[in-house]
Design a protein around this motif. Structure first.
Motif, PDB file in Angstrom:
ATOM      1  N   ILE A   1      -8.461   2.176  -3.697  1.00 31.19           N
ATOM      2  CA  ILE A   1      -7.259   2.454  -4.494  1.00 31.19           C
ATOM      3  C   ILE A   1      -7.417   1.891  -5.904  1.00 31.19           C
ATOM      4  CG2 ILE A   1      -4.779   2.022  -4.687  1.00 31.19           C
ATOM      5  CD1 ILE A   1      -4.672   1.930  -1.636  1.00 31.19           C
TER       6      ILE A   1
ATOM      7  N   ILE B   1       0.843  -1.199   0.000  1.00 31.37           N
ATOM      8  CA  ILE B   1       0.000   0.000   0.000  1.00 31.37           C
ATOM      9  C   ILE B   1       0.878   1.248   0.000  1.00 31.37           C
ATOM     10  CG2 ILE B   1      -1.737   1.307   1.264  1.00 31.37           C
ATOM     11  CD1 ILE B   1      -2.781  -1.282   0.038  1.00 31.37           C
TER      12      ILE B   1
ATOM     13  N   THR C   1      -3.145  -3.113 -12.354  1.00 35.92           N
ATOM     14  CA  THR C   1      -3.561  -2.950 -10.964  1.00 35.92           C
ATOM     15  C   THR C   1      -3.674  -4.295 -10.243  1.00 35.92           C
ATOM     16  OG1 THR C   1      -5.914  -2.995 -11.588  1.00 35.92           O
ATOM     17  CG2 THR C   1      -4.843  -0.848 -11.494  1.00 35.92           C
TER      18      THR C   1
ATOM     19  N   GLN D   1       1.836   4.527  -3.261  1.00 34.49           N
ATOM     20  CA  GLN D   1       1.736   5.985  -3.165  1.00 34.49           C
ATOM     21  C   GLN D   1       2.511   6.680  -4.282  1.00 34.49           C
ATOM     22  OE1 GLN D   1      -0.591   6.974  -0.857  1.00 34.49           O
ATOM     23  NE2 GLN D   1      -0.643   4.726  -0.746  1.00 34.49           N
TER      24      GLN D   1
ATOM     25  N   SER E   1      -5.652   4.589   1.082  1.00 28.38           N
ATOM     26  CA  SER E   1      -4.396   4.123   1.687  1.00 28.38           C
ATOM     27  C   SER E   1      -4.457   4.190   3.206  1.00 28.38           C
ATOM     28  CB  SER E   1      -3.223   4.964   1.171  1.00 28.38           C
ATOM     29  OG  SER E   1      -3.092   4.845  -0.229  1.00 28.38           O
TER      30      SER E   1
ATOM     31  N   ILE F   1      -7.038   7.869  -3.525  1.00 31.21           N
ATOM     32  CA  ILE F   1      -5.898   7.004  -3.212  1.00 31.21           C
ATOM     33  C   ILE F   1      -5.394   7.265  -1.796  1.00 31.21           C
ATOM     34  CG2 ILE F   1      -3.455   6.608  -3.742  1.00 31.21           C
ATOM     35  CD1 ILE F   1      -4.194   6.976  -6.708  1.00 31.21           C
TER      36      ILE F   1
END
Length: 304
Positions: free
Chosen positions: A288, A110, A259, A114, A146, A142
């Motif tokens: 996300i 995770i 993804t 970023q 997160s 996002i």
């Protein structure tokens, strides 16, 4: 249609291979190996395999009859600059694997993701490309997702601050790698460019962690098996699959299929490493994924 189906599967498999890396690294740590040994062996095998493939393909490839105008228009980049760009993926591996050592693998991935909003910020600050309203909305989703995926709302989850900082640093290095690699060495064959970059990654890794361990380990040691697996799944196979599959399906659909790395990494940490993943964390992962997929779906719909 058949070519698109094959291309989609290749991109999907490449993303999945990225997703299992953190679980393999955790296995190496549980076996008693260090960060320097894991990153060093992976970079060494990756460099040897890529250069070996480059030599084989160069030897048996027919020389082109003429150089296309598109190739002439590509800016020339000295090879040493391509090698220097490899510093970023080398630091990504070091920072990310250090993060995996200190916090659960399901949260480490995770933090690495970023790079998505960091890349948007770098593109705006450095290259003066103003983000669209859809990109800004995706960045907000996002960040919120997160926070949920990292377990901030769950008091039973206690994260190592140093591990989180290394995860964010890995994301920053990855976003810098994306920004630089897309503008450097595009006149070179993809295989040679990858080999040069992994050479730079190997150099920076061995400067930080001198490879003295190579003289202490036997050839049948488990770290060589795990390192070879990491090199194949993280260094060699994904770029190869992406290079073949992405031209068949386009950038937007490739971004959607790539993804798969995130849910695969979280699922492996849950089933293989037996890490606890709470409902709020799965909800954050879903947010996300939606932030990554929806803008590309909208772009595909407009294109059609």
């Amino acid at each position: 249609m058949k070519q698109q189906f094959i291309g989609g599967w290749l991109v999907f498999l490449g993303a999945c291979s990225f997703g299992v890396l953190s679980s393999i690294v955790k296995t190496a740590y549980h076996a008693g190996y260090t960060l320097g040994e894991v990153t060093g062996v992976q970079c060494m095998f990756g460099m040897l395999i890529l250069w070996g493939l480059h030599v084989i393909f160069t030897t048996f490839r027919r020389p082109p009859n003429k150089v296309s105008n598109n190739d002439n228009n590509k800016p020339f980049t000295p090879r040493w600059k391509v090698v220097a760009t490899g510093i970023f993926p080398g630091l990504v591996g070091i920072c990310y694997y250090q993060c995996v050592q200190l916090i659960p693998a399901s949260i480490a991935i995770i933090l690495l993701m970023q790079y998505l909003w960091m890349s948007v910020m770098i593109d705006y600050v450095v290259f003066k490309n103003k983000p669209t309203s859809m990109q800004l909305l995706a960045v907000i989703v996002i960040i919120v997702g997160s926070c949920l995926a990292a377990g901030i709302t769950n008091q039973s989850i206690h994260l190592n601050l140093t591990g989180c900082l290394f995860g964010l640093l890995a994301a920053l290095m990855y976003s810098l790698f994306i920004s630089t690699s897309s503008n450097i060495g595009n006149h070179l064959p993809k295989l040679e460019k990858s080999a040069l970059m992994i050479t730079g990654a190997c150099i920076i890794t061995f400067l930080i962690f001198p490879p003295f361990f190579l003289f202490k380990l036997s050839f049948n040691d488990l770290i060589y098996q795990l390192g070879l697996l990491l090199a194949l799944l993280g260094t060699v196979l994904p770029p190869f699959l992406f290079a073949i599959g992405m031209p068949k399906i386009g950038i937007s659909l490739s971004a959607i299929l790539s993804t798969a790395e995130l849910p695969v990494a979280v699922t492996c940490s849950y089933w293989y490493l037996q890490e606890s993943v709470y409902f709020s964390q799965w909800l954050g992962v879903l947010m996300i994924l939606l932030a990554m997929v929806l803008p590309n779906l909208i772009h595909l719909r407009k294109k059609r």
